[in-house]
Motif scaffolding. Structure first.
Motif, PDB file in Angstrom:
ATOM      1  N   UNK A  19      96.619  24.840 -12.526  1.00  0.00           N
ATOM      2  CA  UNK A  19      95.419  25.826 -12.464  1.00  0.00           C
ATOM      3  C   UNK A  19      94.828  25.942 -11.622  1.00  0.00           C
ATOM      4  N   UNK A  20      94.061  24.305 -11.007  1.00  0.00           N
ATOM      5  CA  UNK A  20      93.330  24.227 -10.262  1.00  0.00           C
ATOM      6  C   UNK A  20      93.840  24.437  -8.807  1.00  0.00           C
ATOM      7  N   UNK A  21      95.378  24.102  -8.227  1.00  0.00           N
ATOM      8  CA  UNK A  21      96.161  24.736  -7.180  1.00  0.00           C
ATOM      9  C   UNK A  21      96.240  26.779  -7.218  1.00  0.00           C
ATOM     10  N   UNK A  22      96.440  27.082  -9.037  1.00  0.00           N
ATOM     11  CA  UNK A  22      96.732  28.713  -8.885  1.00  0.00           C
ATOM     12  C   UNK A  22      94.887  29.059  -8.426  1.00  0.00           C
ATOM     13  N   UNK A  23      93.898  28.181  -8.837  1.00  0.00           N
ATOM     14  CA  UNK A  23      92.348  29.084  -8.312  1.00  0.00           C
ATOM     15  C   UNK A  23      92.615  29.216  -7.122  1.00  0.00           C
ATOM     16  N   UNK A  24      92.741  27.830  -6.321  1.00  0.00           N
ATOM     17  CA  UNK A  24      92.169  27.854  -4.890  1.00  0.00           C
ATOM     18  C   UNK A  24      93.963  28.985  -4.194  1.00  0.00           C
ATOM     19  N   UNK A  41      95.743  23.031   4.811  1.00  0.00           N
ATOM     20  CA  UNK A  41      96.716  21.893   4.530  1.00  0.00           C
ATOM     21  C   UNK A  41      96.408  21.323   3.157  1.00  0.00           C
ATOM     22  N   UNK A  42      96.637  20.244   2.792  1.00  0.00           N
ATOM     23  CA  UNK A  42      96.282  19.691   1.381  1.00  0.00           C
ATOM     24  C   UNK A  42      96.464  18.062   1.933  1.00  0.00           C
ATOM     25  N   UNK A  43      95.409  17.120   1.170  1.00  0.00           N
ATOM     26  CA  UNK A  43      95.859  15.467   1.679  1.00  0.00           C
ATOM     27  C   UNK A  43      94.781  15.428  -0.348  1.00  0.00           C
ATOM     28  N   UNK A  44      95.780  14.745  -0.685  1.00  0.00           N
ATOM     29  CA  UNK A  44      95.629  13.571  -1.196  1.00  0.00           C
ATOM     30  C   UNK A  44      95.163  11.998  -1.284  1.00  0.00           C
ATOM     31  N   UNK A  49      91.126  14.938  -3.581  1.00  0.00           N
ATOM     32  CA  UNK A  49      91.813  15.404  -3.334  1.00  0.00           C
ATOM     33  C   UNK A  49      91.127  17.030  -2.541  1.00  0.00           C
ATOM     34  N   UNK A  50      92.140  17.236  -1.173  1.00  0.00           N
ATOM     35  CA  UNK A  50      91.608  18.426  -0.003  1.00  0.00           C
ATOM     36  C   UNK A  50      92.114  19.048  -0.022  1.00  0.00           C
ATOM     37  N   UNK A  51      92.051  20.453   0.304  1.00  0.00           N
ATOM     38  CA  UNK A  51      92.691  21.916  -0.043  1.00  0.00           C
ATOM     39  C   UNK A  51      91.490  22.527   1.898  1.00  0.00           C
ATOM     40  N   UNK A  52      92.188  22.384   2.942  1.00  0.00           N
ATOM     41  CA  UNK A  52      91.129  22.796   4.295  1.00  0.00           C
ATOM     42  C   UNK A  52      92.043  24.227   4.807  1.00  0.00           C
ATOM     43  N   UNK A  53      91.435  25.097   4.864  1.00  0.00           N
ATOM     44  CA  UNK A  53      91.941  26.352   5.280  1.00  0.00           C
ATOM     45  C   UNK A  53      91.234  26.680   6.702  1.00  0.00           C
ATOM     46  N   UNK A  93      83.251  23.898 -12.262  1.00  0.00           N
ATOM     47  CA  UNK A  93      84.333  25.014 -12.681  1.00  0.00           C
ATOM     48  C   UNK A  93      84.575  24.920 -11.443  1.00  0.00           C
ATOM     49  N   UNK A  94      85.616  24.409 -10.829  1.00  0.00           N
ATOM     50  CA  UNK A  94      86.364  25.394  -9.547  1.00  0.00           C
ATOM     51  C   UNK A  94      86.065  26.958  -9.886  1.00  0.00           C
ATOM     52  N   UNK A  95      86.866  27.739 -10.257  1.00  0.00           N
ATOM     53  CA  UNK A  95      86.628  29.716 -10.241  1.00  0.00           C
ATOM     54  C   UNK A  95      84.775  29.291  -9.818  1.00  0.00           C
ATOM     55  N   UNK A  96      84.161  29.448 -10.689  1.00  0.00           N
ATOM     56  CA  UNK A  96      82.536  29.323  -9.765  1.00  0.00           C
ATOM     57  C   UNK A  96      82.557  28.530  -8.766  1.00  0.00           C
ATOM     58  N   UNK A  97      82.288  28.172  -8.848  1.00  0.00           N
ATOM     59  CA  UNK A  97      82.229  26.752  -7.027  1.00  0.00           C
ATOM     60  C   UNK A  97      83.618  27.954  -5.846  1.00  0.00           C
ATOM     61  N   UNK A  98      85.059  27.933  -5.985  1.00  0.00           N
ATOM     62  CA  UNK A  98      85.295  29.409  -4.660  1.00  0.00           C
ATOM     63  C   UNK A  98      84.593  31.223  -5.056  1.00  0.00           C
ATOM     64  N   UNK A  99      83.366  31.222  -5.863  1.00  0.00           N
ATOM     65  CA  UNK A  99      83.034  32.063  -5.159  1.00  0.00           C
ATOM     66  C   UNK A  99      82.315  32.308  -4.258  1.00  0.00           C
ATOM     67  N   UNK A 100      81.376  31.449  -3.647  1.00  0.00           N
ATOM     68  CA  UNK A 100      81.358  31.371  -2.248  1.00  0.00           C
ATOM     69  C   UNK A 100      81.954  31.567  -1.276  1.00  0.00           C
ATOM     70  N   UNK A 101      83.088  31.549  -1.794  1.00  0.00           N
ATOM     71  CA  UNK A 101      84.173  31.442  -0.616  1.00  0.00           C
ATOM     72  C   UNK A 101      84.322  33.303  -0.486  1.00  0.00           C
ATOM     73  N   UNK A 102      84.453  34.321  -1.693  1.00  0.00           N
ATOM     74  CA  UNK A 102      84.670  35.737  -2.245  1.00  0.00           C
ATOM     75  C   UNK A 102      83.850  36.110  -1.123  1.00  0.00           C
ATOM     76  N   UNK A 103      82.244  35.479  -1.425  1.00  0.00           N
ATOM     77  CA  UNK A 103      81.199  36.626  -0.782  1.00  0.00           C
ATOM     78  C   UNK A 103      81.148  36.570   0.362  1.00  0.00           C
TER      79      UNK A 103
END
Length: 110
Positions: A19-24, A41-44, A49-53, A93-103
């Motif tokens: 679910x987390x990967x789906x949101x990211x 790139x992903x690092x575990x 756990x890090x997802x870098x763009x 909440x991951x989707x809420x945190x990811x909204x900063x990128x959508x801006x």
């Protein structure tokens, strides 16, 4: 079960669940379609756990999306960190945190 590259048991590593990967990846796909991002790139690791763009694969990451379960009871286990190391958003909440990128996609039309 040992993981040779890291030398410690696989269950000791932090990872994103489906679910987390789906949101990211949903945000990632929109940013790629907008021409903002081109690679990831992903690092575990043991504690994170890090997802870098990236804009280009040869650069430093534009953003890092981190999951730190130890921060779950404090400020939240999810964070978006900018290229300069500043925490842009942290929360539970991951989707809420990811909204900063959508801006970043919202731009005035000339």
């Amino acid at each position: 079960m040992m993981n040779a590259p890291f030398g410690f048991p696989e269950q000791d590593r932090i990872a994103f669940d489906r679910a987390e990967l789906g949101a990211i990846l949903s945000v990632y796909g929109r940013m790629v379609a907008a021409g903002e991002w081109r690679d990831y790139a992903m690092s575990f690791l043991r504690e994170v756990a890090v997802f870098s763009v990236f804009r280009r694969a040869t650069e430093h990451p534009l953003y890092r999306i981190e999951k730190r379960p130890r921060m779950r009871n404090a400020q939240g286990q999810y964070a978006v960190i900018g290229m300069d190391g500043r925490i842009l958003k942290r929360g539970h909440d991951l989707p809420t945190v990811l909204r900063v990128l959508e801006k970043k996609l919202i731009r005035p039309v000339d």
